[in-house]
Design a protein around this motif. Structure first.
Motif, PDB file in Angstrom:
ATOM      1  N   MET E   1      89.342  88.229  49.967  1.00  0.00           N
ATOM      2  CA  MET E   1      90.657  88.633  50.577  1.00  0.00           C
ATOM      3  C   MET E   1      90.991  90.196  50.107  1.00  0.00           C
ATOM      4  O   MET E   1      91.225  90.448  48.989  1.00  0.00           O
ATOM      5  N   LEU E   2      91.269  91.029  51.283  1.00  0.00           N
ATOM      6  CA  LEU E   2      91.625  92.218  50.951  1.00  0.00           C
ATOM      7  C   LEU E   2      93.272  92.378  50.704  1.00  0.00           C
ATOM      8  O   LEU E   2      94.075  91.265  51.182  1.00  0.00           O
ATOM      9  N   ALA E  29      88.976 100.758  48.435  1.00  0.00           N
ATOM     10  CA  ALA E  29      88.614  99.192  48.134  1.00  0.00           C
ATOM     11  C   ALA E  29      88.710  98.488  49.283  1.00  0.00           C
ATOM     12  O   ALA E  29      88.436  97.163  49.053  1.00  0.00           O
ATOM     13  N   LEU E 203      93.628  87.755  38.133  1.00  0.00           N
ATOM     14  CA  LEU E 203      92.654  87.351  37.519  1.00  0.00           C
ATOM     15  C   LEU E 203      91.378  87.054  38.401  1.00  0.00           C
ATOM     16  O   LEU E 203      90.044  86.545  37.781  1.00  0.00           O
ATOM     17  N   SER E 204      91.645  86.931  39.449  1.00  0.00           N
ATOM     18  CA  SER E 204      90.423  86.207  40.331  1.00  0.00           C
ATOM     19  C   SER E 204      89.154  86.989  40.295  1.00  0.00           C
ATOM     20  O   SER E 204      89.095  87.944  39.792  1.00  0.00           O
ATOM     21  N   PRO E 205      88.010  86.413  40.473  1.00  0.00           N
ATOM     22  CA  PRO E 205      86.896  87.321  40.244  1.00  0.00           C
ATOM     23  C   PRO E 205      86.717  88.479  40.832  1.00  0.00           C
ATOM     24  O   PRO E 205      87.164  88.564  41.945  1.00  0.00           O
ATOM     25  N   VAL E 206      86.160  89.386  40.032  1.00  0.00           N
ATOM     26  CA  VAL E 206      86.106  90.897  40.614  1.00  0.00           C
ATOM     27  C   VAL E 206      84.516  91.021  40.627  1.00  0.00           C
ATOM     28  O   VAL E 206      83.830  90.780  39.740  1.00  0.00           O
ATOM     29  N   LEU E 207      83.992  91.245  41.688  1.00  0.00           N
ATOM     30  CA  LEU E 207      82.654  91.629  42.123  1.00  0.00           C
ATOM     31  C   LEU E 207      82.255  92.840  42.648  1.00  0.00           C
ATOM     32  O   LEU E 207      83.105  93.306  43.278  1.00  0.00           O
ATOM     33  N   GLU E 208      81.108  93.314  42.005  1.00  0.00           N
ATOM     34  CA  GLU E 208      80.640  94.698  42.419  1.00  0.00           C
ATOM     35  C   GLU E 208      79.970  94.504  43.587  1.00  0.00           C
ATOM     36  O   GLU E 208      78.840  93.538  43.582  1.00  0.00           O
ATOM     37  N   MET E 209      80.136  95.130  44.582  1.00  0.00           N
ATOM     38  CA  MET E 209      79.371  94.976  45.976  1.00  0.00           C
ATOM     39  C   MET E 209      79.428  96.129  46.626  1.00  0.00           C
ATOM     40  O   MET E 209      80.230  96.983  46.484  1.00  0.00           O
TER      41      MET E 209
ATOM     42  N   MET F   1      80.111  92.165  38.826  1.00  0.00           N
ATOM     43  CA  MET F   1      80.337  92.411  37.144  1.00  0.00           C
ATOM     44  C   MET F   1      81.457  91.594  36.779  1.00  0.00           C
ATOM     45  O   MET F   1      82.670  91.610  36.968  1.00  0.00           O
ATOM     46  N   ARG F   3      83.927  90.483  33.566  1.00  0.00           N
ATOM     47  CA  ARG F   3      84.674  91.469  32.493  1.00  0.00           C
ATOM     48  C   ARG F   3      84.309  90.685  31.133  1.00  0.00           C
ATOM     49  O   ARG F   3      84.196  89.432  31.132  1.00  0.00           O
ATOM     50  N   ALA F  29      87.757  82.473  35.840  1.00  0.00           N
ATOM     51  CA  ALA F  29      87.303  83.757  36.778  1.00  0.00           C
ATOM     52  C   ALA F  29      85.750  84.087  36.339  1.00  0.00           C
ATOM     53  O   ALA F  29      85.198  85.034  36.968  1.00  0.00           O
ATOM     54  N   LEU F 203      91.058  98.706  40.517  1.00  0.00           N
ATOM     55  CA  LEU F 203      91.244  98.513  42.173  1.00  0.00           C
ATOM     56  C   LEU F 203      89.996  98.169  42.634  1.00  0.00           C
ATOM     57  O   LEU F 203      90.142  98.083  44.100  1.00  0.00           O
ATOM     58  N   SER F 204      88.913  98.161  42.077  1.00  0.00           N
ATOM     59  CA  SER F 204      87.555  97.596  42.648  1.00  0.00           C
ATOM     60  C   SER F 204      87.930  96.486  43.579  1.00  0.00           C
ATOM     61  O   SER F 204      88.700  95.655  43.493  1.00  0.00           O
ATOM     62  N   PRO F 205      87.157  96.363  44.705  1.00  0.00           N
ATOM     63  CA  PRO F 205      87.448  95.490  45.640  1.00  0.00           C
ATOM     64  C   PRO F 205      87.276  93.892  45.038  1.00  0.00           C
ATOM     65  O   PRO F 205      86.602  93.567  44.091  1.00  0.00           O
ATOM     66  N   VAL F 206      88.330  93.308  45.606  1.00  0.00           N
ATOM     67  CA  VAL F 206      88.741  91.824  45.071  1.00  0.00           C
ATOM     68  C   VAL F 206      88.243  90.855  46.136  1.00  0.00           C
ATOM     69  O   VAL F 206      88.730  91.002  47.354  1.00  0.00           O
ATOM     70  N   GLU F 208      87.482  86.853  47.821  1.00  0.00           N
ATOM     71  CA  GLU F 208      87.676  85.474  47.405  1.00  0.00           C
ATOM     72  C   GLU F 208      86.297  84.823  47.625  1.00  0.00           C
ATOM     73  O   GLU F 208      85.495  85.046  48.678  1.00  0.00           O
TER      74      GLU F 208
END
Lengths: 224, 224, 224, 224, 224, 224
Positions: E1-2, E29, E203-209, F1, F3, F29, F203-206, F208
């Motif tokens: 979700m953006l 982002a 705190l939702s998961p942050v992923l590198e992509m 990634m 945390r 998370a 601000l890296s992409p979040v 769902e």
């Protein structure tokens, strides 16, 4: 000597939310209490007549005198007219202590009523700011123990049915939680919290005595 | 029910400077008052025995009980030992209200006593910080009316002759000026000013009555 | 190079109360000083013409130029018109330092004049806020030594007879007490206290020299 | 009369980072300037002898007297010993103005030196707190214009080669950026920023005059 | 979700100055960003049409949607009308985060827009205050890393040619210096700084992509 | 990634009280979480071995790694040794975010751990202060939504049976009340509240996405 107490709020329900338990404690101590509601709350949910009746019921619940400021909801400014309304209430009640909104609040009416009260009460020795759900900065240092009066507070608040049912800001569950939160901070069970603008602590002798029972009946009255 | 009052200061004369008028007002209201002086003030001007005698004379003037902490001047830290001294005083006096230095002060002993009192008094409902000449940040919101007690305050302070005569920080003229300055702020004639760490306002009935005259004689005593 | 000083107050007597001693010190140092009184003080005790004459007498006492803003007492807002009045005064005097009310004050005019001055003086390097009896938050860090000018301050204030005699807020005794109170805080005898909005300290060489006596006569003048 | 200036820092390079440009401006105005470095900086990168030589070179660059406190890096506390070191420096230099770390700082030595200076300088009329990269709370209100002295500041800082090359906290690029940032805030080109503990503004006449050139040679000296 | 981002400023260029780099980071982002400019900036240098074109160019540079509030420059108040404009923007964009002026600012429009946004956003979970050159109190605790976006910020700001060339308040050199100054404070290279009114950290998961490249073209559009 | 999260508390149960719900949210998370308990809590109620077992059970409940600092209860100071313990934990965990006590607290150990963490974390981009029952000044601006994790928090806290049963400061009812109180402030149901020392918002992409289920088993472990 009994104290004369004046509580001021911008809209019906503001006073109950901010210091309803304290007003009940004042009444239990035999003090005279007047609630000044500055506007009719015309802008929130609920018709004006309905809100007026709700405020009257709440004041009856708290056994306090009710007084209306007759200003317009969402259009209050801290100008000479608003100050005059509050000055008159302070003079009429010869208030020993004044309760009012905190000055930093996201609602423009709350800010205006707080500022106008500081002007109107410039000679008052005791002005205590209470918190609203919209208050933005609040660091309380003065508390009252409302453990015996939380039920009364919530009962009075519940009279404002149009708000409790329709506004996310008026939630009895939150009221109870905040009372416990501030109670822990004050080292009592339930508390209301205040930021003093100025508080002269009266050190006159405090005596424990049976509560005066012959106090004159004191129903909520609405001046024209 | 009379109140039990505990005033805490790092050195002889700190309490008189900070809240001497308020202690006199408490005594006039019939409250029991204990002064806890944490060190003997060995580092300032004046011999130790002289300062001890001065403090006793001042306490007699204020009609308060005097208690010594026996810590070392200029070497107080907010550690477990200091906290224990203050905890014991709070417990022994069953204090309803505690007066102590403000936390931001350029004197290391004042800071340490303030911090240790906040630890020791973690269950207390009323802790009021008073101002010292070395206090660096002080925004008072709570005041007491000492108009009837300013003379007593200055008389008690004058007992600390070694300080009044030798320290630029202890000047009765400034004490009177500050009392008038804060009095104007509090809308009374003379006031002492306080920052509350936490102040639960007791709303129990306040009655005007003739001052109790049969109060037991209450001379200053020095526990071993 | 002499400094150009601009002091701004909402009503006649505000400037004298807040920084009258400092203005006297500026004049003693040879600086040019202008007082801008934003309203005629029509709402306080005293007729307008009387208050105008009092302000002129006070300015003469302080040997400062007097300038009127012609706005309406109790109705000042920090809008474009008020800002323009102050901008013009800053420009006309080419002010090096501006004195004005503190921003947190229970009087609406004081708040408005403080806010408008911060707008008007957005390019100024030195804006110092002074305290009024109605100021609500004041933590001064900058002081001036007015030990040699307290009498002048009180003499100037006394010109405002309509206020001194009728307002609890204007009391020369309190003025003297506050000067001593802040003096002790500043480590001088008598001081006025300020909160800087922004203060660029000019480190240019400071020389001790005989006071320039040939300074052109500088009587209080009232622009139309 | 020239001013006597005392700048105090916990470690070599702290003073240059915090107020090096201001010290250069004081020297340009003909004031006497002493730098008191409380520890040898034994814990940072760089050998002790190296850091000592760097500090001497920087002081020479700024044309200031250098004085060492001989306390131990990372172990400074605001106790009587530290206070005594600073009291002696204030007394020896008869300082008119004292510069020192801000009180809220994540480095324990910085906090301790700031607190000890407030104790030692309890009679001083001018104490200004400067900012370090580790300062945690800093709301400056007093500024100095260092537009003409930024190069000197960076040159002095660059003498601390062991730090500039090894510590992320000492970065000339950031020093220049902060000077511009605060300059914009102060309405000058480059500024250093200060929080006053207490600042008595001296209003004595300020005169423009050719810089005194016969000032006695004033090389950096290191007392034993 | 953006995320949906809403940035609010009183005048053209306020948003770019305060949080232009952050908006670029949001776009990078993949977030949707709307800029609400409350007035046309009619009072500053530059004709209205010119300023409108500049704002459109800047929004195009930042790849953000532009929206006008159509209120009058220098006459904004935090009244119901202003609140309604902002409420509508929050509702239309379903904003996850709102950026707006800091509440203490010497420009009356900035204060009014900040206050009105706090009212309008009373149910928002994330409101961050940015700094303007006229902001008077600013203690940032939240930062964004704009090291990769400083050039974009300055390019967007440079579109406001009428301001950059004529106002001492809009200076790209200062913008770069402040970014470095706050970057050092935030432990990154370049940063923008914020004071949170209220910030719920998700705190939702942050992923590198890999950055989503097929994002729909998103040109700046101007609603009627 | 994912945390890496480090939560630091002076005594067993401090972390659970202050940010237990947030740690559960981090685990949900997919973040790695380490709890550093600086002392064994030898001074409170409960034997040391008992408290150690309680802390281990609580960490298991929260599914976090547990790490002990081995310092002495009620004797922590912010000295080099304490800083070294925390520096090592930050380095070993490569922490992206650090949670720790608020700096103003009446418990000396809490103050010392907060100060030492600010030193140790001087290069960290995210340090958030949580509240303890003994915290004296707390104005939160950053919140986390723990609506889904309040039960886990209370379950973890309940593992500290020796405290829950014997200390007035550890009361699950108050924990729930405060979570609702702060939830209302954050516009969610239940929240934990924080004061940021410094918070760089990433601000890296979040995105769902389904929760990663193949996360390696992560039982609480106790390093020697």
């Amino acid at each position: 000597m009994l104290r004369s107490v004046l509580a001021i709020g911008a809209h019906p329900d503001d006073i109950e939310l901010g210091c309803g338990g304290t007003l009940a404690a004042h009444r239990a101590a035999g003090d005279a209490v007047t609630m000044l509601v500055v506007t009719g709350g015309q802008n929130g949910p609920g018709a004006t007549a309905e809100r007026r009746a709700e405020a009257e019921a709440a004041a009856r619940n708290l056994d306090c005198l009710l007084r209306w400021g007759h200003l317009v909801d969402c259009a209050v400014t801290a100008d000479a007219a608003t100050i005059a309304v509050i000055e008159k209430a302070i003079r009429d009640t010869d208030a020993d202590v004044v309760y009012v909104h905190a000055p930093d609040d996201s609602h423009q009416d709350h800010r205006a009523v707080a500022a106008a009260t500081l002007s109107a009460g410039r000679h008052s020795r005791r002005i205590l700011h209470y918190r609203s759900p919209s208050t933005t900065r609040f660091e309380p240092t003065v508390f009252t123990d409302i453990s015996a009066h939380l039920d009364t507070k919530i009962a009075a608040l519940s009279c404002h049915r149009s708000q409790v049912e329709n506004s996310a800001m008026v939630d009895p569950e939150v009221v109870a939680a905040s009372a416990r939160h501030y109670g822990a901070q004050a080292r009592v069970r339930h508390a209301e919290a205040f930021m003093p603008a100025r508080f002269v602590w009266d050190l006159s002798p405090v005596l424990e005595m049976p509560l005066i029972t012959q106090m004159p009946a004191y129903p909520a009255q609405v001046p024209a």
